[in-house]
Design an enzyme around this catalytic site. Sequence first.
Site, PDB file in Angstrom:
ATOM      1  N   LYS A 219      -5.901  -4.995  -9.022  1.00  0.00           N
ATOM      2  CA  LYS A 219      -6.181  -5.496  -7.679  1.00  0.00           C
ATOM      3  C   LYS A 219      -7.684  -5.496  -7.419  1.00  0.00           C
ATOM      4  O   LYS A 219      -8.342  -4.466  -7.500  1.00  0.00           O
ATOM      5  CB  LYS A 219      -5.477  -4.618  -6.635  1.00  0.00           C
ATOM      6  CG  LYS A 219      -5.902  -4.888  -5.193  1.00  0.00           C
ATOM      7  CD  LYS A 219      -5.519  -6.290  -4.734  1.00  0.00           C
ATOM      8  CE  LYS A 219      -6.045  -6.591  -3.335  1.00  0.00           C
ATOM      9  NZ  LYS A 219      -5.563  -5.680  -2.306  1.00  0.00           N
TER      10      LYS A 219
ATOM     11  N   HIS B 167      -9.374  -0.786   7.873  1.00  0.00           N
ATOM     12  CA  HIS B 167     -10.572  -0.918   7.038  1.00  0.00           C
ATOM     13  C   HIS B 167     -11.684   0.041   7.441  1.00  0.00           C
ATOM     14  O   HIS B 167     -12.849  -0.180   7.124  1.00  0.00           O
ATOM     15  CB  HIS B 167     -11.032  -2.376   7.014  1.00  0.00           C
ATOM     16  CG  HIS B 167     -10.077  -3.244   6.264  1.00  0.00           C
ATOM     17  ND1 HIS B 167     -10.000  -3.247   4.895  1.00  0.00           N
ATOM     18  CD2 HIS B 167      -9.100  -4.079   6.697  1.00  0.00           C
ATOM     19  CE1 HIS B 167      -9.040  -4.069   4.517  1.00  0.00           C
ATOM     20  NE2 HIS B 167      -8.475  -4.573   5.595  1.00  0.00           N
TER      21      HIS B 167
ATOM     22  N   HIS C 115       0.881  -1.164   0.000  1.00  0.00           N
ATOM     23  CA  HIS C 115       0.000   0.000   0.000  1.00  0.00           C
ATOM     24  C   HIS C 115       0.920   1.216   0.000  1.00  0.00           C
ATOM     25  O   HIS C 115       1.614   1.466   0.987  1.00  0.00           O
ATOM     26  CB  HIS C 115      -0.876   0.034   1.258  1.00  0.00           C
ATOM     27  CG  HIS C 115      -1.862  -1.081   1.360  1.00  0.00           C
ATOM     28  ND1 HIS C 115      -3.224  -0.882   1.267  1.00  0.00           N
ATOM     29  CD2 HIS C 115      -1.695  -2.414   1.570  1.00  0.00           C
ATOM     30  CE1 HIS C 115      -3.852  -2.037   1.414  1.00  0.00           C
ATOM     31  NE2 HIS C 115      -2.935  -2.986   1.602  1.00  0.00           N
TER      32      HIS C 115
ATOM     33  N   ASP D  45       2.056  -6.035   3.185  1.00  0.00           N
ATOM     34  CA  ASP D  45       0.792  -5.317   3.440  1.00  0.00           C
ATOM     35  C   ASP D  45       1.090  -4.008   4.171  1.00  0.00           C
ATOM     36  O   ASP D  45       0.451  -3.647   5.153  1.00  0.00           O
ATOM     37  CB  ASP D  45      -0.175  -6.175   4.243  1.00  0.00           C
ATOM     38  CG  ASP D  45      -1.636  -5.873   3.931  1.00  0.00           C
ATOM     39  OD1 ASP D  45      -1.917  -4.850   3.285  1.00  0.00           O
ATOM     40  OD2 ASP D  45      -2.504  -6.659   4.347  1.00  0.00           O
TER      41      ASP D  45
END
EC number: 3.5.1.5
Length: 569
Positions: A219, A322, A138, A362
């Site tokens: 993605k 999230h 990311h 990640d």
Amino acid sequence: MNYRIDRRTYAETYGPTVGDKVRLADTELFIEVEKDFTTYGDEVKFGGGKVIRDGMGQSPISREDGAVDLVITNALILDWWGIVKADVGIKDGKIYKIGKAGNPHIQDNVDIIIGPATEALAGEGMILTAGGIDAHIHFICPQQIETAIASGITTMIGGGTGPATGTNATTCTPGEWHIYRMLEAAEAFPMNLGFLGKGNSSQPEGLAEQVKAGVIGLKLHEDWGTTPAAIDTCLSVADKYDVQVAIHTDTLNEAGFVEATIAAFKNRVIHTYHTEGAGGGHAPDIIRVCGEMNVLPSSTNPTRPYTTNTLEEHLDMLMVCHHLDRSIPEDVAFAESRIRRETIAAEDILHDLGAFSIISSDSQAMGRVGEVIIRTWQTAHKMRVQRGRLTGETGENDNLRARRYIAKYTINPAITHGVSDYVGSIEVGKLADLVLWKPAFFGVKPEIVLKGGLIAWAQMGDANASIPTPQPVYMRPMFASFGGAIAKTSLTFVSKYAMKAGIPEKLKLKKTAVAVSNTRNISKASMKLNDALPRMEVNPETYEVRADGELLICEPATVLPMAQRYFLF
């Protein structure tokens, strides 16, 4: 005249040779030298009174006539293909030869010529590996790149636009405008970079335009809606343009269960991120997909390896990454559904079996960008302690296990994303992205990181000292990290379509751009030393995981190597 020295003295002078064993950091992993390309009594070494001097180990041969730009002497190479002692010659930023260096005028069997144009880098007593590849990035902040390269990572693949809410959760650089800006930003960094576009769409046009703009893959992420229709459309576009698809599946099983996702793949190759599921994916059984031939399964490093602290830290990470709200019961339930001790424990074993093929970070989105390499070797150590030697090992060493685990962050992500012609292993013709390690610090703190044959980061002491070693010694950027050298020693990966369309020229990119290839004609069988295809079962009530009928269970680690003793300062 012959002179005989004992094995210990030889190893201390020229590094270990065939039959010698080296411990990796403070782990219980020991590698053994399988082959030595150097010649006993004819080794080359630089220094006062040493061999690499004019008329001795250094020839008068010019660069134009064959001398290399850089020679790494007597290094212990650890790669997926073997563990060998050799000299490594580098020319024009690429690996020129692995073999015996020296002066062919006076030495036999020389295939790496040292001349006046040749720089020397001492590899005696050091381990040499390929630069690592982190395929789950990311791009939340540019500081990640400094942290990654300081840990031994030289290629980063993922998506993002900075700390936008979408990027905090998903590895997508969406749309032509953002893609162009990120390709331009890549110019500043001594890192090979490739970007993924947003793959969530039930119609192909919006996906195709991103590939045409230069992304090397797409993605699919559940936060954007990973439905069977989106999966099918995305893979169809990928097949058309020869780019990879990475997927974060539907944790809530809203659009279907894992069976529906597998059906939507239609046997087309796909890279499944955090395949265990704590990072996201069909709860509780996304782990099943590691038994599919068309699935290239990876892990992210927070669950590597399973420890007494793993479960506790994951809930907070998930809520932030999230965009969840602790005051909403459904959000809390969503988070808790992803964190299962049974599947995390099974993940350890599946890596050891070679059923999981890749380890990535990640970065800042439930992952630590500077710990891919550490976590990989901690997992290998834990499995060595808990499961013993691998059945395929020959000799009293851990060579097969070491080769299997290093493949997880080097050659396998390179193959997966179509960049293995350029990076991912120590092989002739590839970019000289190399990392030198002192064995005691292996996997934790590199000594030197080379990008394209030039030192990019290194352990360096006080710049005002009379020698390079006075404290404080820590990883600092070197000359390959500055000015025009960046463009000559690092790559920007783009799609074949973008390359042919002249996107690098349109954007006036100075960094060398190369096209990815062969991302669609690969399978699990392409994963080096990590191609196992167990028949997977997950109990939906107890979360127990079985592979070929065997219950996969292991205890959490209470203590790990490569940890606090290395970070006291």
